[in-house]
Design a protein around this motif. Structure first.
Motif, PDB file in Angstrom:
ATOM      1  N   PRO A 154      44.590   6.781  -4.957  1.00  0.00           N
ATOM      2  CA  PRO A 154      44.016   6.378  -6.258  1.00  0.00           C
ATOM      3  C   PRO A 154      42.982   7.367  -6.780  1.00  0.00           C
ATOM      4  CG  PRO A 154      44.102   4.503  -4.741  1.00  0.00           C
ATOM      5  CD  PRO A 154      44.393   5.721  -3.935  1.00  0.00           C
ATOM      6  N   ASP A 155      42.198   7.952  -5.869  1.00  0.00           N
ATOM      7  CA  ASP A 155      41.152   8.887  -6.291  1.00  0.00           C
ATOM      8  C   ASP A 155      41.735  10.217  -6.757  1.00  0.00           C
ATOM      9  OD1 ASP A 155      38.431   9.264  -6.763  1.00  0.00           O
ATOM     10  OD2 ASP A 155      38.191  10.425  -4.920  1.00  0.00           O
ATOM     11  N   SER A 156      42.988  10.510  -6.374  1.00  0.00           N
ATOM     12  CA  SER A 156      43.598  11.785  -6.776  1.00  0.00           C
ATOM     13  C   SER A 156      43.922  11.810  -8.263  1.00  0.00           C
ATOM     14  CB  SER A 156      44.876  12.030  -5.970  1.00  0.00           C
ATOM     15  OG  SER A 156      45.886  11.092  -6.303  1.00  0.00           O
ATOM     16  N   PHE A 157      43.822  10.686  -8.958  1.00  0.00           N
ATOM     17  CA  PHE A 157      43.995  10.681 -10.405  1.00  0.00           C
ATOM     18  C   PHE A 157      42.719  11.110 -11.122  1.00  0.00           C
ATOM     19  CE2 PHE A 157      47.409   8.046  -8.911  1.00  0.00           C
ATOM     20  CZ  PHE A 157      48.440   8.278  -9.808  1.00  0.00           C
ATOM     21  N   LYS A 158      41.643  11.293 -10.372  1.00  0.00           N
ATOM     22  CA  LYS A 158      40.382  11.758 -10.954  1.00  0.00           C
ATOM     23  C   LYS A 158      39.978  13.133 -10.435  1.00  0.00           C
ATOM     24  CE  LYS A 158      38.566   7.062 -11.512  1.00  0.00           C
ATOM     25  NZ  LYS A 158      37.464   6.121 -11.154  1.00  0.00           N
ATOM     26  N   LYS A 159      40.428  13.497  -9.249  1.00  0.00           N
ATOM     27  CA  LYS A 159      40.119  14.819  -8.712  1.00  0.00           C
ATOM     28  C   LYS A 159      41.203  15.219  -7.718  1.00  0.00           C
ATOM     29  CE  LYS A 159      37.162  13.148  -4.900  1.00  0.00           C
ATOM     30  NZ  LYS A 159      35.817  13.210  -4.313  1.00  0.00           N
ATOM     31  N   PRO A 160      41.495  16.521  -7.623  1.00  0.00           N
ATOM     32  CA  PRO A 160      42.502  16.967  -6.653  1.00  0.00           C
ATOM     33  C   PRO A 160      41.948  16.942  -5.241  1.00  0.00           C
ATOM     34  CG  PRO A 160      41.563  18.838  -7.804  1.00  0.00           C
ATOM     35  CD  PRO A 160      40.965  17.620  -8.430  1.00  0.00           C
ATOM     36  N   TYR A 161      42.857  16.806  -4.286  1.00  0.00           N
ATOM     37  CA  TYR A 161      42.487  16.797  -2.873  1.00  0.00           C
ATOM     38  C   TYR A 161      43.154  17.980  -2.171  1.00  0.00           C
ATOM     39  CZ  TYR A 161      39.936  12.402  -2.391  1.00  0.00           C
ATOM     40  OH  TYR A 161      38.981  11.410  -2.455  1.00  0.00           O
ATOM     41  N   LEU A 162      42.403  18.602  -1.290  1.00  0.00           N
ATOM     42  CA  LEU A 162      42.912  19.673  -0.425  1.00  0.00           C
ATOM     43  C   LEU A 162      42.878  19.153   1.009  1.00  0.00           C
ATOM     44  CD1 LEU A 162      43.883  22.637  -0.654  1.00  0.00           C
ATOM     45  CD2 LEU A 162      41.580  23.325   0.027  1.00  0.00           C
ATOM     46  N   ILE A 163      44.038  19.083   1.633  1.00  0.00           N
ATOM     47  CA  ILE A 163      44.156  18.455   2.943  1.00  0.00           C
ATOM     48  C   ILE A 163      44.739  19.453   3.942  1.00  0.00           C
ATOM     49  CG2 ILE A 163      45.296  16.616   4.252  1.00  0.00           C
ATOM     50  CD1 ILE A 163      45.197  14.893   1.786  1.00  0.00           C
ATOM     51  N   LYS A 164      44.159  19.489   5.112  1.00  0.00           N
ATOM     52  CA  LYS A 164      44.638  20.355   6.196  1.00  0.00           C
ATOM     53  C   LYS A 164      45.254  19.494   7.297  1.00  0.00           C
ATOM     54  CE  LYS A 164      41.765  22.014   9.249  1.00  0.00           C
ATOM     55  NZ  LYS A 164      40.719  22.773   9.974  1.00  0.00           N
ATOM     56  N   ILE A 165      46.414  19.899   7.773  1.00  0.00           N
ATOM     57  CA  ILE A 165      47.084  19.240   8.890  1.00  0.00           C
ATOM     58  C   ILE A 165      46.862  20.107  10.125  1.00  0.00           C
ATOM     59  CG2 ILE A 165      49.201  18.169   9.686  1.00  0.00           C
ATOM     60  CD1 ILE A 165      48.299  17.152   6.983  1.00  0.00           C
ATOM     61  N   THR A 166      46.248  19.546  11.146  1.00  0.00           N
ATOM     62  CA  THR A 166      45.919  20.304  12.351  1.00  0.00           C
ATOM     63  C   THR A 166      46.338  19.526  13.582  1.00  0.00           C
ATOM     64  OG1 THR A 166      44.124  21.461  13.510  1.00  0.00           O
ATOM     65  CG2 THR A 166      43.600  19.332  12.491  1.00  0.00           C
ATOM     66  N   SER A 167      46.211  20.146  14.733  1.00  0.00           N
ATOM     67  CA  SER A 167      46.553  19.491  15.997  1.00  0.00           C
ATOM     68  C   SER A 167      45.907  20.262  17.137  1.00  0.00           C
ATOM     69  CB  SER A 167      48.080  19.440  16.190  1.00  0.00           C
ATOM     70  OG  SER A 167      48.604  20.748  16.312  1.00  0.00           O
ATOM     71  N   ASP A 168      45.975  19.708  18.333  1.00  0.00           N
ATOM     72  CA  ASP A 168      45.492  20.410  19.522  1.00  0.00           C
ATOM     73  C   ASP A 168      46.482  21.500  19.919  1.00  0.00           C
ATOM     74  OD1 ASP A 168      43.301  18.775  19.586  1.00  0.00           O
ATOM     75  OD2 ASP A 168      44.209  17.327  20.946  1.00  0.00           O
ATOM     76  N   TRP A 169      45.984  22.475  20.672  1.00  0.00           N
ATOM     77  CA  TRP A 169      46.813  23.568  21.169  1.00  0.00           C
ATOM     78  C   TRP A 169      47.531  24.289  20.028  1.00  0.00           C
ATOM     79  CZ3 TRP A 169      45.835  24.500  26.144  1.00  0.00           C
ATOM     80  CH2 TRP A 169      45.343  23.445  26.910  1.00  0.00           C
ATOM     81  N   CYS A 170      46.790  24.555  18.965  1.00  0.00           N
ATOM     82  CA  CYS A 170      47.332  25.223  17.784  1.00  0.00           C
ATOM     83  C   CYS A 170      46.593  26.550  17.607  1.00  0.00           C
ATOM     84  CB  CYS A 170      47.170  24.331  16.549  1.00  0.00           C
ATOM     85  SG  CYS A 170      47.626  25.115  14.996  1.00  0.00           S
ATOM     86  N   PHE A 171      47.252  27.665  17.940  1.00  0.00           N
ATOM     87  CA  PHE A 171      46.621  28.983  17.843  1.00  0.00           C
ATOM     88  C   PHE A 171      46.287  29.330  16.393  1.00  0.00           C
ATOM     89  CE2 PHE A 171      48.840  29.231  21.864  1.00  0.00           C
ATOM     90  CZ  PHE A 171      47.911  29.854  22.701  1.00  0.00           C
ATOM     91  N   SER A 172      47.237  29.055  15.470  1.00  0.00           N
ATOM     92  CA  SER A 172      47.009  29.415  14.067  1.00  0.00           C
ATOM     93  C   SER A 172      45.866  28.615  13.453  1.00  0.00           C
ATOM     94  CB  SER A 172      48.291  29.185  13.261  1.00  0.00           C
ATOM     95  OG  SER A 172      49.344  29.972  13.760  1.00  0.00           O
ATOM     96  N   CYS A 173      45.678  27.375  13.950  1.00  0.00           N
ATOM     97  CA  CYS A 173      44.566  26.568  13.430  1.00  0.00           C
ATOM     98  C   CYS A 173      43.227  27.240  13.723  1.00  0.00           C
ATOM     99  CB  CYS A 173      44.606  25.164  14.042  1.00  0.00           C
ATOM    100  SG  CYS A 173      46.110  24.235  13.678  1.00  0.00           S
TER     101      CYS A 173
END
Length: 781
Positions: A154-173
């Protein structure tokens, strides 16, 4: 030996401590963490949480374990403050879908303290995959599925969101973490929402977002998901967020269009905001502000360093060296409010915009705007009155409205809001407030109302006389408002107002086009960018179905073209004997095909089967029709089947029979076009009704409207004989004719009529038979 025993003792001690730590980690008790009993109320839990949070907050407590203790306290409060999670924990020892995450956090917490207590060397035992150490800055941005659905979308209709998907044992993260931290600090200050999803703990949310690898970065705006596909650098991420925003948020304003832009309040019913700055492009902060308030204000940008902006800059006395924001309402020659500062912060701009969200006398164009401008009374101290000008649309800029606007501008009471409404557009609303509509025909009126319930119940007072904008009208209205502050009972009338019609809503066709465009855009993004892994099975199924469908169509098309080429001869305008050449329509290979069945399928041509078996017969197909009567039906059908059996292997030939007793007129109409074979009968011919057509065979081409005729040889001889008898009878007197024997033809062999049908069928397949064309097929009565 003693050293070896000491080493074994240390190993045993380490294993024992590990087991104890694991057991304690598995027994996470939020009540014990907060120090409250299991019967504690929500007020006691909240009080204990605030006390412990102040004590163990990492910014105030410098203890090395303060951060972990604070996380424990937050997790415990998250469970106990939610009645559903608390109930699950009390009954099952598990708080719900995120309890596994909390237990994992506790196990890591225990193991890390075990590691610290034994003073292991950090340079040897520290690994960068410990998510709690590595992602400490992401802790406050962690998203859960319910939080995402109920708050982020619902809040994305007022401002954009930037979301990161991460995990354990992730070299690129690990590699993108410094860039991510820098971008988060910058964009969050501009008003961009930030989120982090741990794919290991929030698999449901990661799957819902379509993230199948880590790290992944995506943006959400208006509930739509867009994935970031470029290199993770600061400038690319900033451009990605900017690309999420609609392109028409901010209009470029110059000397040529500023009057039109500022005068737009009459159509869109919004204040207009102008930003003056020296930057050639619109700042991202201003775009984000325009997106957040797009439903309330219209935004424009003036590049003061550009030629063509001198007049507007001079008109409003703008300092070109300092960013300046002007808000214009009903008066375009003078701004309603001004703010000017270097390095404007988001909070300052938000406060400035919030104070100027509405026009001085806004037009009620929807029920939503009515709720915002005229809220329901909550208590005696929160009374809100609305002064409504009911005016026809034609007089909007006339004296009544200008006087009402000046009165609203001079108002200093916070409890009074001034609005106006087009009485011709909102007729039900206006009629409710004007019971005696005969007093105000085509004129303006003013009502003071207070909303009591959200269902539309209001109390109101309408001025007795029409509103003309005179000084006396202003004094009368001012007297009512002063009296209203002392005596709210002045609003003596009561009514239930109908809901307002949304005047600015797009028409149905435009809404349908917008929805279709959004749907196509979503499908395109889903297929080629976002959830392509999930779409692969569907795409495979679709393409397989299309391949099978088109493959079948192509094979059928080639098959039909071959059959049509074999069965469809070119039209001939002359008969074979005159032209001296023929072009076969059925090849001999087709005629020599082995019959598919052990019998001949012959159907009766009736008014029911007439259309399908003749009129709408497929191109290249012919229907061979046997003419018979009821007495000769059995014998002729047997002979007909024997003669045409060898030709049933062709799929282009169909076989039928026609009853002469039922459809003689249809047959004779057809034979009129074959005059050499069946002369037009004379109605004075006494042998007219005795003419025998049994044994005739017609090959009918329904598509090209022609037929070929098979007439038994004996029938030809009989016709000649009948013709001679007719001539003889016509030359005799009536009395003499009665005395002479009749020219009857006597009994005729039936099966012998079709003796040469097979030879005629061969010529039919060769295309050497004469064709008789007709303009259209007659109806079969």
């Amino acid at each position: 030996m003693e050293v070896k025993k000491l080493s074994i003792s240390w190993q045993f001690l380490i294993v024992l401590v590990l087991v104890l730590q694991i057991l304690s980690a598995l027994d996470f008790d939020p009540y014990r963490v907060l120090g409250v009993s299991r019967t504690a109320s929500q007020a006691d839990i909240k009080k204990a949480y605030k006390k412990l949070a102040r004590e163990w907050h990492p910014d105030k407590n410098k203890d090395p374990g303060a951060e972990d203790k604070f996380i424990q306290i937050s997790k415990a409060y998250e469970i106990l403050s939610n009645e559903e999670k608390r109930s699950n924990y009390d009954h099952y020892g598990d708080a719900g879908e995120n309890q596994g995450y909390q237990k994992q956090q506790q196990r890591e917490y225990r193991f890390r303290h075990f590691h610290e207590n034994f003073y292991f060397d950090e340079s040897f035992f520290h690994f960068p995959f410990n998510s709690e150490r590595r992602d400490s800055i992401d802790e406050k941005y962690l998203l859960h599925f319910s939080h995402y659905v109920n708050e982020v979308v619902p809040d994305s209709f007022k401002k954009p969101y930037l979301i990161k998907i991460t995990s354990d044992w992730c070299f690129s993260c690990i590699h993108i973490e410094p860039v991510w931290k820098e971008v988060v600090q910058e964009l969050e200050g501009l008003g961009v929402g930030i989120g982090v999803v741990h794919a290991g703990y929030e698999r449901r949310l990661a799957h819902h977002l379509g993230a199948h690898s880590t790290p992944s970065i995506l943006g959400i705006i208006n509930g739509k998901i867009s994935f970031f596909h470029n290199a993770v650098v600061r400038e690319n991420l900033r451009q990605f967020v900017e690309s999420l925003l609609p392109g028409n948020l901010v209009e470029k304003v110059t000397n040529k269009n500023y009057v039109r832009f500022l005068s737009g309040w009459q159509q869109d019913n919004k204040p207009h905001v102008l930003l003056f700055d020296q930057m050639p492009v619109v700042p991202l902060l201003y775009k984000l502000t325009a997106f957040a308030y797009k439903d309330y204000l219209s935004f424009g940008y003036v590049h003061v360093g550009l030629r063509g902006a001198e007049e507007i800059t001079r008109q409003y006395d703008v300092n070109v060296y300092t960013p300046t924001i002007l808000v214009f309402k009903e008066h375009i020659h003078k701004p309603a409010d001004v703010i000017q500062a270097r390095g404007m912060k988001k909070q300052v701009i938000d406060d400035f915009i919030t104070q100027n969200k509405y026009l001085l006398a806004a037009r009620l164009t929807s029920q939503k705007l009515f709720h915002e401008l005229c809220p329901v009374k909550r208590s005696h101290r929160q009374r809100k009155y609305c002064v409504v000008l009911l005016t026809p649309e034609a007089t909007k800029l006339g004296k009544p409205f200008e006087a009402f606007l000046s009165f609203a501008l001079a108002n200093t009471q916070d409890t009074v809001r001034f609005v106006h409404i087009y009485s011709n557009r909102q007729q039900e609303f206006a009629t409710t407030l004007l019971p005696d509509s005969d007093t105000f025909p085509g004129r303006s009126a003013v009502s003071i109302l207070e909303r009591r319930t959200t269902g539309g119940r209001v109390v109101y007072k309408t001025l007795e006389a029409p509103w003309t904008g005179s000084e006396s009208d202003k004094f009368t209205l001012l007297g009512y408002l002063d009296q209203l502050r002392r005596d709210p009972a002045l609003l003596s009338s009561e009514a239930v107002l109908p809901d307002l019609t949304d005047e600015l809503a797009p028409i149905f066709l435009l809404r349908w086009l917008y929805s279709a465009s959004d749907y196509i855009s979503d499908c395109w993004d889903s297929i080629f960018h976002n959830n392509w892994r999930e779409m692969m099975p569907l795409l495979s199924l679709v393409f397989s179905a299309l391949f099978i469908l088109f493959g079948t169509v192509i094979v059928q098309a080639f098959s039909d073209s071959n059959d049509e080429r074999e069965s469809n001869p070119p039209d001939k305008e002359e008969v074979h004997e005159k032209a001296g050449k023929t072009e076969p329509s059925f090849t001999k290979e087709n005629s020599s095909k082995i019959p598919k069945k052990g019998f001949v399928e012959v159907t009766e041509l009736t008014d029911v089967t007439y259309t399908s078996n003749l009129v709408r017969l497929r191109p290249g197909h012919m229907n061979v029709v046997l003419i018979l009567s009821d007495p000769t039906k059995t014998s002729l059908l047997q002979k007909f089947a024997l003669e045409v059996y060898t030709f049933t292997g062709s799929s282009c030939l169909h076989f039928s029979f026609l009853s002469l007793d039922k459809h003689r007129e249809w047959l004779e109409y057809l034979l009129e076009f074959a005059q050499d074979a069946a002369p037009i009968p004379n109605q004075y011919d006494k042998h007219f009704m005795e003419r025998d057509y049994t044994g005739y065979v017609l090959a009918l081409n329904g598509h090209k409207k022609y037929f070929c005729l098979f007439k038994p040889q004996k029938a030809v001889e009989e016709e000649e004989a009948m013709g001679s008898c007719g001539a003889l009878d016509s030359s005799l007197h009536l009395g003499e004719a009665r005395g002479k024997p009749s020219c009857g033809l006597g009994p005729r062999p039936v099966k012998g009529k079709l003796s040469k049908l097979s030879l005629w069928m061969e010529r039919l397949l060769e295309g050497s038979l004469q064709r008789f064309y007709i303009p259209s097929w007659p109806e079969l009565d």
